[in-house]
Motif scaffolding. Structure first.
Motif, PDB file in Angstrom:
ATOM      1  N   TYR A   1       0.865  -1.294   0.050  1.00  0.00           N
ATOM      2  CA  TYR A   1       0.127   0.115  -0.018  1.00  0.00           C
ATOM      3  C   TYR A   1       1.000   1.441  -0.049  1.00  0.00           C
ATOM      4  O   TYR A   1       0.583   2.279  -0.842  1.00  0.00           O
ATOM      5  N   ARG A   2       2.021   1.281   0.705  1.00  0.00           N
ATOM      6  CA  ARG A   2       2.679   2.412   0.893  1.00  0.00           C
ATOM      7  C   ARG A   2       3.606   2.609  -0.407  1.00  0.00           C
ATOM      8  O   ARG A   2       3.785   3.675  -0.962  1.00  0.00           O
ATOM      9  N   TYR A   3       4.039   1.737  -0.876  1.00  0.00           N
ATOM     10  CA  TYR A   3       4.589   1.933  -2.179  1.00  0.00           C
ATOM     11  C   TYR A   3       3.811   2.416  -3.413  1.00  0.00           C
ATOM     12  O   TYR A   3       4.056   3.251  -4.057  1.00  0.00           O
ATOM     13  N   GLU A   4       2.444   1.669  -3.408  1.00  0.00           N
ATOM     14  CA  GLU A   4       1.763   2.264  -4.486  1.00  0.00           C
ATOM     15  C   GLU A   4       1.264   3.662  -4.318  1.00  0.00           C
ATOM     16  O   GLU A   4       1.034   4.232  -5.220  1.00  0.00           O
ATOM     17  N   ILE A   5       1.009   4.047  -3.128  1.00  0.00           N
ATOM     18  CA  ILE A   5       0.423   5.398  -3.017  1.00  0.00           C
ATOM     19  C   ILE A   5       1.281   6.315  -3.108  1.00  0.00           C
ATOM     20  O   ILE A   5       1.353   7.280  -3.656  1.00  0.00           O
ATOM     21  N   THR A   6       2.647   5.934  -2.740  1.00  0.00           N
ATOM     22  CA  THR A   6       4.010   7.005  -2.826  1.00  0.00           C
ATOM     23  C   THR A   6       4.304   7.021  -4.161  1.00  0.00           C
ATOM     24  O   THR A   6       4.335   8.106  -4.697  1.00  0.00           O
ATOM     25  N   THR A   7       4.194   5.843  -5.311  1.00  0.00           N
ATOM     26  CA  THR A   7       4.154   6.037  -6.443  1.00  0.00           C
ATOM     27  C   THR A   7       3.371   6.865  -7.136  1.00  0.00           C
ATOM     28  O   THR A   7       3.661   7.652  -7.944  1.00  0.00           O
ATOM     29  N   ALA A   8       2.247   6.611  -6.870  1.00  0.00           N
ATOM     30  CA  ALA A   8       0.937   7.516  -7.491  1.00  0.00           C
ATOM     31  C   ALA A   8       1.229   8.904  -7.145  1.00  0.00           C
ATOM     32  O   ALA A   8       1.201   9.890  -8.044  1.00  0.00           O
ATOM     33  N   MET A   9       1.671   9.468  -5.961  1.00  0.00           N
ATOM     34  CA  MET A   9       1.577  10.828  -5.437  1.00  0.00           C
ATOM     35  C   MET A   9       3.205  11.200  -6.172  1.00  0.00           C
ATOM     36  O   MET A   9       3.088  12.476  -6.597  1.00  0.00           O
ATOM     37  N   ASN A  10       4.011  10.521  -6.353  1.00  0.00           N
ATOM     38  CA  ASN A  10       5.286  11.000  -6.895  1.00  0.00           C
ATOM     39  C   ASN A  10       4.892  11.562  -8.448  1.00  0.00           C
ATOM     40  O   ASN A  10       5.506  12.343  -8.740  1.00  0.00           O
ATOM     41  N   SER A  11       4.113  10.645  -8.993  1.00  0.00           N
ATOM     42  CA  SER A  11       3.651  10.940 -10.342  1.00  0.00           C
ATOM     43  C   SER A  11       2.815  12.409 -10.450  1.00  0.00           C
ATOM     44  O   SER A  11       3.104  12.977 -11.406  1.00  0.00           O
ATOM     45  N   VAL A  12       1.962  12.405  -9.322  1.00  0.00           N
ATOM     46  CA  VAL A  12       1.441  13.676  -9.181  1.00  0.00           C
ATOM     47  C   VAL A  12       2.360  14.966  -9.114  1.00  0.00           C
ATOM     48  O   VAL A  12       2.313  15.892  -9.968  1.00  0.00           O
ATOM     49  N   ILE A  13       3.417  14.775  -8.440  1.00  0.00           N
ATOM     50  CA  ILE A  13       4.392  15.712  -8.209  1.00  0.00           C
ATOM     51  C   ILE A  13       5.171  16.173  -9.338  1.00  0.00           C
ATOM     52  O   ILE A  13       5.519  17.267  -9.708  1.00  0.00           O
ATOM     53  N   ARG A  14       5.576  14.868 -10.017  1.00  0.00           N
ATOM     54  CA  ARG A  14       6.299  15.103 -11.288  1.00  0.00           C
ATOM     55  C   ARG A  14       5.712  15.990 -12.136  1.00  0.00           C
ATOM     56  O   ARG A  14       6.134  16.638 -12.830  1.00  0.00           O
TER      57      ARG A  14
ATOM     58  N   HIS B   1      -5.651  16.511 -14.484  1.00  0.00           N
ATOM     59  CA  HIS B   1      -6.870  15.855 -14.049  1.00  0.00           C
ATOM     60  C   HIS B   1      -6.571  14.225 -14.131  1.00  0.00           C
ATOM     61  O   HIS B   1      -6.894  13.273 -13.304  1.00  0.00           O
ATOM     62  N   LEU B   2      -5.938  13.738 -15.083  1.00  0.00           N
ATOM     63  CA  LEU B   2      -5.538  12.473 -15.458  1.00  0.00           C
ATOM     64  C   LEU B   2      -4.475  11.826 -14.294  1.00  0.00           C
ATOM     65  O   LEU B   2      -4.985  10.887 -13.754  1.00  0.00           O
ATOM     66  N   VAL B   3      -3.709  12.575 -13.852  1.00  0.00           N
ATOM     67  CA  VAL B   3      -2.727  12.109 -13.137  1.00  0.00           C
ATOM     68  C   VAL B   3      -3.235  12.044 -11.600  1.00  0.00           C
ATOM     69  O   VAL B   3      -3.141  11.191 -10.606  1.00  0.00           O
ATOM     70  N   VAL B   4      -4.254  13.151 -11.217  1.00  0.00           N
ATOM     71  CA  VAL B   4      -4.882  13.028  -9.981  1.00  0.00           C
ATOM     72  C   VAL B   4      -6.072  12.023  -9.990  1.00  0.00           C
ATOM     73  O   VAL B   4      -5.844  11.285  -8.978  1.00  0.00           O
ATOM     74  N   GLN B   5      -6.791  11.741 -11.185  1.00  0.00           N
ATOM     75  CA  GLN B   5      -7.673  10.659 -11.014  1.00  0.00           C
ATOM     76  C   GLN B   5      -7.068   9.414 -10.816  1.00  0.00           C
ATOM     77  O   GLN B   5      -7.583   8.449 -10.117  1.00  0.00           O
ATOM     78  N   ALA B   6      -5.674   9.065 -11.359  1.00  0.00           N
ATOM     79  CA  ALA B   6      -4.897   8.061 -11.284  1.00  0.00           C
ATOM     80  C   ALA B   6      -4.567   7.985  -9.794  1.00  0.00           C
ATOM     81  O   ALA B   6      -4.752   6.684  -9.271  1.00  0.00           O
TER      82      ALA B   6
END
Length: 108
Positions: free
Chosen positions: A15-28, A72-77
């Protein structure tokens, strides 16, 4: 002495890996939008039909293409990842409760 990893611990790590990866994508993506489409931290649309006086339609199209759709796409993901983690966690907890209750029923 090493103890075997509990499934809950493995899920927590996942869970931590998945949410961190998703949030890193938002930040990038945010960083990329700022880098490519801003000047002095203000939106700077490029390539409009008339750079001296772009129409509101040109600006809306650029806003959607360059910024809004990407964000929108990256936040939705990221929201989808968070939702799926929550659903999985609830299923795991529900299954543990059912297993625990059936073990207690058999012990009586």
């Amino acid at each position: 002495m090493n103890q075997p990893t509990e499934p809950a611990d493995e899920n927590e790590i996942l869970y931590r890996y998945e949410i961190t990866t998703a949030m890193n994508s938002v930040i990038r993506t945010c960083q990329d939008v700022v880098h490519r489409h801003s000047s002095l931290n203000n939106w700077a649309p490029a390539g409009t039909s008339n750079p001296m006086a772009p129409t509101h339609r040109d600006l809306i199209d650029k806003a959607r293409k360059d910024v809004l759709n990407r964000l929108h796409l990256v936040v939705q993901a990221a929201e989808t990842v968070a939702y799926e983690i929550e659903r999985h966690r609830q299923r795991v907890a529900h299954n543990r409760t059912r297993t625990h209750n059936s073990d207690n029923d058999q012990g009586e």
